[in-house]
Design an enzyme around this catalytic site. Sequence first.
Site, PDB file in Angstrom:
ATOM      1  NE  ARG A 161      -2.717  -0.410   3.201  1.00 31.33           N
ATOM      2  CZ  ARG A 161      -3.471  -0.762   4.215  1.00 31.33           C
ATOM      3  NH1 ARG A 161      -4.767  -0.683   4.113  1.00 31.33           N
ATOM      4  NH2 ARG A 161      -2.955  -1.225   5.334  1.00 31.33           N
ATOM      5  CE  LYS A 177       1.382 -21.155   9.863  1.00 29.03           C
ATOM      6  NZ  LYS A 177       2.748 -20.813  10.135  1.00 29.03           N
ATOM      7  CG  ASP A 214       3.602 -26.990   5.371  1.00 27.84           C
ATOM      8  OD1 ASP A 214       4.799 -26.978   5.737  1.00 27.84           O
ATOM      9  OD2 ASP A 214       2.667 -27.266   6.124  1.00 27.84           O
ATOM     10  CG  HIS A 215       8.512 -23.016   5.711  1.00 28.91           C
ATOM     11  ND1 HIS A 215       7.531 -22.721   6.622  1.00 28.91           N
ATOM     12  CD2 HIS A 215       9.645 -23.178   6.429  1.00 28.91           C
ATOM     13  CE1 HIS A 215       8.062 -22.702   7.833  1.00 28.91           C
ATOM     14  NE2 HIS A 215       9.349 -22.963   7.754  1.00 28.91           N
ATOM     15  CE  LYS A 255      11.785 -26.457   7.858  1.00 34.89           C
ATOM     16  NZ  LYS A 255      12.710 -25.375   8.170  1.00 34.89           N
ATOM     17  CD  GLU A 311       9.684 -22.461  16.321  1.00 36.57           C
ATOM     18  OE1 GLU A 311      10.214 -21.617  15.585  1.00 36.57           O
ATOM     19  OE2 GLU A 311       8.476 -22.469  16.583  1.00 36.57           O
ATOM     20  CG  ASP A 357       2.433 -20.806  14.333  1.00 36.37           C
ATOM     21  OD1 ASP A 357       2.239 -20.123  13.310  1.00 36.37           O
ATOM     22  OD2 ASP A 357       3.538 -20.922  14.889  1.00 36.37           O
ATOM     23  CG  HIS A 390       4.892 -26.232   9.544  1.00 42.93           C
ATOM     24  ND1 HIS A 390       4.737 -25.830   8.242  1.00 42.93           N
ATOM     25  CD2 HIS A 390       5.091 -25.091  10.252  1.00 42.93           C
ATOM     26  CE1 HIS A 390       4.845 -24.508   8.170  1.00 42.93           C
ATOM     27  NE2 HIS A 390       5.053 -24.039   9.383  1.00 42.93           N
ATOM     28  CE  LYS A 396       6.352 -19.804  18.007  1.00 38.53           C
ATOM     29  NZ  LYS A 396       7.178 -19.927  16.811  1.00 38.53           N
TER      30      LYS A 396
HETATM   31  C1  BG6 Z   1       6.158 -20.906  10.866  1.00 39.08           C
HETATM   32  C2  BG6 Z   1       5.475 -20.588  12.164  1.00 39.08           C
HETATM   33  O1  BG6 Z   1       5.237 -21.450   9.951  1.00 39.08           O
HETATM   34  O2  BG6 Z   1       7.191 -21.839  11.101  1.00 39.08           O
HETATM   35  C3  BG6 Z   1       6.460 -20.051  13.169  1.00 39.08           C
HETATM   36  O3  BG6 Z   1       4.435 -19.643  11.940  1.00 39.08           O
HETATM   37  C4  BG6 Z   1       7.636 -20.985  13.310  1.00 39.08           C
HETATM   38  O4  BG6 Z   1       5.843 -19.812  14.416  1.00 39.08           O
HETATM   39  C5  BG6 Z   1       8.209 -21.364  11.957  1.00 39.08           C
HETATM   40  O5  BG6 Z   1       8.616 -20.348  14.082  1.00 39.08           O
HETATM   41  C6  BG6 Z   1       9.266 -22.441  12.078  1.00 39.08           C
HETATM   42  O6  BG6 Z   1       9.906 -22.603  10.835  1.00 39.08           O
HETATM   43  P1  BG6 Z   1      11.396 -23.125  10.755  1.00 39.08           P
HETATM   44  O7  BG6 Z   1      11.650 -23.276   9.291  1.00 39.08           O
HETATM   45  O8  BG6 Z   1      12.257 -22.096  11.401  1.00 39.08           O
HETATM   46  O9  BG6 Z   1      11.429 -24.421  11.494  1.00 39.08           O
END
Ligand code: BG6
Length: 486
Positions: free
Chosen positions: A46, A145, A174-175, A179, A213, A232, A237, A336
């Site tokens: 924007r 997501k 979905d990253h 991996k 994490e 989340d 994931h 976390k």
């Molecule tokens: C994201 C979450 O999709 O994945 C985060 O929203 C999380 O909360 C993250 O920290 C973790 O990704 P990675 O690749 O660091 O394990």
Amino acid sequence: VEVDPFDIIVFGATGDLSQRKLIPALYHRDQAGQIPADARVIGTSRRPLSNEDFVADARKSVLAHVDPGDIEEEALARFLSRLSYVAVDAAAERGWSDLVAHVGLDPERIRLFYLATSPDFFGPICTNLGKCGLAAGNGRVVIEKPIGKDLDSARRVNAAIGAVFPEDRVYRIDHYLGKETVQNLMALRFANALFEPLWNSAHIDHVQITVAETLGVESRAGYYDTAGALRDMVQNHMLQLLCQVAMEPPRSLAADAVRDEKLKVLTSLKPIDESNADHLTVRGQYRAGASAGGAVGGYLEDLGSSTSNTETFVAIKAEIGNWRWAGVPFYLRTGKRLAARVSEIVVAFKDIPHSMFDETAGRISPNRLVIRLQPDEGVRLWLMIKDPGPGGMRLQYIPLDMSFAKAFNVRNPDAYERLIMDVVRGNQSLFMRRDEVEAAWTWIDPILETWKAHKEAPKGYTSGTWGPTAAVALIERDGRTWHEDD
Ligand code: BG6
């Protein structure tokens, strides 16, 4: 291998995801020679911003997020010359005709719309892309997501996108699927004859999936407090990882062949609802403690609030009700501010049926296959072997160890590099289909509803530990323990 010419149009280009992940990923691919000469990266948001300022920001984010050893001035200059910026008000009228004029409506050209925005804008942006003609022809949309916050809202988001883009041009990222080790799981399972005959309830005792994490919620507390760990991490994931472990061999790597099998797993998950959620799930929230050697505050302090019922940790005992997996628990945990950053899948095999060794041999532990996603990507197969030397038959539990960093001396590309290029190639294998996302919510919703109805506060855990003691009890009452890989 170079891909077809394309333009990538990033909505939310000045935001965190774009600056931290997308711009550096595109730089890497460009440096590797994969991006065709006339490909363009067009940022929008924007905010009015000059091309020069956008380029200067992009340069900063490359320098901040790319390993200094991978920065080449010539490659960086070439990459930056592809960048331009158009101010567009995603949900309103402003800027769309400028965007059309800038991007053009060539029906052949691959136009990749990356929506790195709040999900509230997914629907309005797609509607506008449809109206102004940009979605037509070879337009593709990429979203991340959260896709909704429950089944109903996910359906609405999917319907708004689906009204403009057909499913074969929708890429739901979905990253975790990008991996390296997650893909290696496919190679491990289906390019080796060794594992598949054992990959079932006759030989596998249980499976553990941990995504731990050390970070807290950082600057995302606003979003996170409306989501929590289940939405989340688990809805997407963790369930995707579970699918990769549990699915039947797809007939090929074609996107729908793989996604059909994953869908079957999701729809075979045994329901967790009011009748059993208290027994099968644990919620936690971090309190003050220590992380990476320093003292850290609790979740409520990070949130700047005195109360919140949001979980930052969840552990679940899941089960898949099908022939292959009946009776094999899948223990999932994520959180976390835990003791270490580690993501891994542990396939725990059954005990040997009979031991011929006497007590001097020591304890015989069942085999475990540990697939480590991060850090130190690799695979370890824990085996019993004889202690070398003449000391008699003494046994030791030792891993057959394949660390990818040691085995292959190459940089491990970020998940986004592969995923963006897959969109350009039109390969949807690593992206979630609409029905997969909805099936995952169908399983998640009753858990959320039960938690809400029971109004039980999440259990506190000290930052820097492995979560609430109830999560340890969840697995130990079954006579098992969480894996420690050392
Ligand atoms: C994201 C979450 O999709 O994945 C985060 O929203 C999380 O909360 C993250 O920290 C973790 O990704 P990675 O690749 O660091 O394990």
